[in-house]
Design an enzyme around this catalytic site. Structure first.
Site, PDB file in Angstrom:
ATOM      1  N   LYS A  14       0.107   7.473   3.557  1.00 38.99           N
ATOM      2  CA  LYS A  14       1.458   6.948   3.268  1.00 38.99           C
ATOM      3  C   LYS A  14       1.510   6.220   1.925  1.00 38.99           C
ATOM      4  O   LYS A  14       2.406   6.437   1.127  1.00 38.99           O
ATOM      5  CB  LYS A  14       1.858   5.898   4.317  1.00 38.99           C
ATOM      6  CG  LYS A  14       2.471   6.416   5.547  1.00 38.99           C
ATOM      7  CD  LYS A  14       2.871   5.249   6.437  1.00 38.99           C
ATOM      8  CE  LYS A  14       1.683   4.480   6.810  1.00 38.99           C
ATOM      9  NZ  LYS A  14       1.480   3.312   7.326  1.00 38.99           N
ATOM     10  N   ARG A  89       8.541   0.387  12.570  1.00 41.88           N
ATOM     11  CA  ARG A  89       7.358   0.733  13.361  1.00 41.88           C
ATOM     12  C   ARG A  89       7.675   0.817  14.846  1.00 41.88           C
ATOM     13  O   ARG A  89       6.806   1.145  15.631  1.00 41.88           O
ATOM     14  CB  ARG A  89       6.282  -0.335  13.203  1.00 41.88           C
ATOM     15  CG  ARG A  89       5.541  -0.352  11.890  1.00 41.88           C
ATOM     16  CD  ARG A  89       4.263   0.455  11.950  1.00 41.88           C
ATOM     17  NE  ARG A  89       3.027  -0.202  11.640  1.00 41.88           N
ATOM     18  CZ  ARG A  89       2.534  -0.445  10.432  1.00 41.88           C
ATOM     19  NH1 ARG A  89       3.224  -0.188   9.367  1.00 41.88           N
ATOM     20  NH2 ARG A  89       1.350  -0.956  10.286  1.00 41.88           N
ATOM     21  N   ARG A 123     -13.821   4.531   6.156  1.00 42.67           N
ATOM     22  CA  ARG A 123     -13.381   3.510   5.199  1.00 42.67           C
ATOM     23  C   ARG A 123     -14.410   2.402   5.052  1.00 42.67           C
ATOM     24  O   ARG A 123     -15.023   1.988   6.023  1.00 42.67           O
ATOM     25  CB  ARG A 123     -12.069   2.864   5.677  1.00 42.67           C
ATOM     26  CG  ARG A 123     -10.949   3.836   5.720  1.00 42.67           C
ATOM     27  CD  ARG A 123      -9.628   3.182   5.654  1.00 42.67           C
ATOM     28  NE  ARG A 123      -9.332   2.289   6.759  1.00 42.67           N
ATOM     29  CZ  ARG A 123      -8.093   2.034   7.162  1.00 42.67           C
ATOM     30  NH1 ARG A 123      -7.074   2.592   6.546  1.00 42.67           N
ATOM     31  NH2 ARG A 123      -7.884   1.202   8.153  1.00 42.67           N
ATOM     32  N   ARG A 156     -14.382  -2.402   7.788  1.00 39.97           N
ATOM     33  CA  ARG A 156     -13.373  -3.405   8.143  1.00 39.97           C
ATOM     34  C   ARG A 156     -13.557  -3.804   9.601  1.00 39.97           C
ATOM     35  O   ARG A 156     -13.851  -2.949  10.429  1.00 39.97           O
ATOM     36  CB  ARG A 156     -11.970  -2.810   8.021  1.00 39.97           C
ATOM     37  CG  ARG A 156     -11.550  -2.594   6.628  1.00 39.97           C
ATOM     38  CD  ARG A 156     -10.372  -1.628   6.638  1.00 39.97           C
ATOM     39  NE  ARG A 156      -9.963  -1.402   5.279  1.00 39.97           N
ATOM     40  CZ  ARG A 156      -8.963  -2.036   4.704  1.00 39.97           C
ATOM     41  NH1 ARG A 156      -8.227  -2.887   5.372  1.00 39.97           N
ATOM     42  NH2 ARG A 156      -8.668  -1.807   3.452  1.00 39.97           N
ATOM     43  N   ARG A 167      -5.324   1.348  18.610  1.00 38.53           N
ATOM     44  CA  ARG A 167      -4.227   1.382  17.629  1.00 38.53           C
ATOM     45  C   ARG A 167      -3.496   2.723  17.661  1.00 38.53           C
ATOM     46  O   ARG A 167      -2.283   2.787  17.518  1.00 38.53           O
ATOM     47  CB  ARG A 167      -4.757   1.108  16.215  1.00 38.53           C
ATOM     48  CG  ARG A 167      -5.193  -0.315  15.992  1.00 38.53           C
ATOM     49  CD  ARG A 167      -5.105  -0.707  14.532  1.00 38.53           C
ATOM     50  NE  ARG A 167      -5.896   0.139  13.639  1.00 38.53           N
ATOM     51  CZ  ARG A 167      -7.192  -0.030  13.372  1.00 38.53           C
ATOM     52  NH1 ARG A 167      -7.855  -1.015  13.935  1.00 38.53           N
ATOM     53  NH2 ARG A 167      -7.819   0.766  12.536  1.00 38.53           N
TER      54      ARG A 167
HETATM   55  P1  AMP Z   1       0.020  -1.451   6.981  1.00 39.10           P
HETATM   56  O1  AMP Z   1      -0.590  -1.664   5.632  1.00 39.10           O
HETATM   57  O2  AMP Z   1       1.349  -0.755   6.940  1.00 39.10           O
HETATM   58  O3  AMP Z   1      -0.928  -0.854   7.969  1.00 39.10           O
HETATM   59  O4  AMP Z   1       0.358  -2.932   7.558  1.00 39.10           O
HETATM   60  C1  AMP Z   1      -0.639  -3.921   7.676  1.00 39.10           C
HETATM   61  C2  AMP Z   1      -0.291  -4.885   8.789  1.00 39.10           C
HETATM   62  O5  AMP Z   1       0.963  -5.558   8.496  1.00 39.10           O
HETATM   63  C3  AMP Z   1      -0.057  -4.239  10.140  1.00 39.10           C
HETATM   64  O6  AMP Z   1      -1.267  -4.030  10.818  1.00 39.10           O
HETATM   65  C4  AMP Z   1       0.799  -5.294  10.831  1.00 39.10           C
HETATM   66  O7  AMP Z   1       0.021  -6.411  11.217  1.00 39.10           O
HETATM   67  C5  AMP Z   1       1.712  -5.741   9.693  1.00 39.10           C
HETATM   68  N1  AMP Z   1       2.918  -4.885   9.620  1.00 39.10           N
HETATM   69  C6  AMP Z   1       3.261  -4.051   8.585  1.00 39.10           C
HETATM   70  N2  AMP Z   1       4.438  -3.439   8.830  1.00 39.10           N
HETATM   71  C7  AMP Z   1       4.855  -3.899  10.046  1.00 39.10           C
HETATM   72  C8  AMP Z   1       5.993  -3.642  10.853  1.00 39.10           C
HETATM   73  N3  AMP Z   1       6.972  -2.786  10.473  1.00 39.10           N
HETATM   74  N4  AMP Z   1       6.099  -4.283  12.044  1.00 39.10           N
HETATM   75  C9  AMP Z   1       5.154  -5.155  12.452  1.00 39.10           C
HETATM   76  N5  AMP Z   1       4.043  -5.433  11.736  1.00 39.10           N
HETATM   77  C10 AMP Z   1       3.884  -4.826  10.547  1.00 39.10           C
END
Ligand code: AMP
Length: 225
Positions: A14, A89, A123, A156, A167
């Site tokens: 993404k 999400r 990763r 990580r 997840r």
């Molecule tokens: P990402 O880089 O998109 O995987 O986001 C990293 C972290 O940010 C996720 O694991 C969540 O803890 C938080 N996060 C990002 N986007 C959202 C969302 N739309 N709703 C809830 N938590 C989010």
């Protein structure tokens, strides 16, 4: 003005695809995860609230996320449009978004769970400077050592097979209804994310009738997510 949402499981590319799309179309790339990570790194009040959840890869509460998205979009720095990555999400976030903003399309990157496992478990992260590596797409020159600072590369905390399985389950439970909701509005283009990043980018552009992709030195290395 072009307004897109990009969705896809962890490791589907993404972040990489968003940057490639945003670059020559002058779209603002809004990554909700990056905004949270910035707050954590900068020790803000919001950072303290979300630190544990972000570290564990768990979702931050909807109210907080919606405030962050609203505030970010209210900056109105997106004269030619935006691509929002990592939001919505879940169903509630999708409903909030649809009530508040018009969008032109949803890019849904589709990657089988098996491939997600292969990519995510490869990763690595530099324990000293935080640089990201991937043993498939972006290997360090010397095994186990960061190319930039020589620090040890580590996995990580939340990239264990068990945590990933959890997840993935959580992702499908929450995101499948969102895809359905957007699909009913005929916004969704599902793109096979197994191909290399340039092919995926070209496919996105063809499907959305956008100018073809021309590679540039600005292109990102593979980013997580
Ligand atoms: P990402 O880089 O998109 O995987 O986001 C990293 C972290 O940010 C996720 O694991 C969540 O803890 C938080 N996060 C990002 N986007 C959202 C969302 N739309 N709703 C809830 N938590 C989010």
């Amino acid at each position: 003005m072009r307004k897109y949402v990009i969705m896809g499981v962890q490791g589907s590319g993404k972040g990489t695809q968003s940057v490639m799309l945003a670059h020559d179309l002058d779209l603002v790339h809004i990554s909700v995860g990056d905004i949270f990570r910035w707050h954590v790194k900068s020790h803000t009040k919001l950072g303290a609230q979300v630190r544990r959840l972000v570290a564990a890869g768990e979702l931050v509460g909807d109210d907080l996320v919606e405030d962050v998205v609203r505030d970010r979009l209210q900056l109105h720095d997106w004269n030619y449009g935006f691509i929002i990555d990592g939001f919505p999400r879940n169903r509630r976030q999708a409903e909030f978004f649809l009530e508040s903003y018009d969008i032109d399309g949803v890019i849904h990157l589709d990657l089988p769970d098996e491939e997600v496992r292969r990519r995510v478990l490869a990763r690595r992260l530099c324990s000293r400077c935080g640089m990201d590596y991937n043993l498939i797409a972006h290997r360090p020159e010397t095994e186990g050592r960061c190319d930039v600072c020589g620090g040890d590369l580590v996995t990580r905390q939340d990239d264990t097979p068990d945590a990933l399985a959890r997840r993935l389950r959580d992702y499908h439970n929450k995101i499948d209804p969102v895809v359905e909701l957007f699909r009913r509005k005929e916004y969704v283009m599902t793109i096979d994310a197994r191909a290399d990043k340039t092919t995926v980018q070209q496919t996105i552009r063809t499907r959305f009738n956008l100018p073809p992709y021309t590679p540039s030195h600005m292109d990102p290395v593979e980013l997580p997510g």
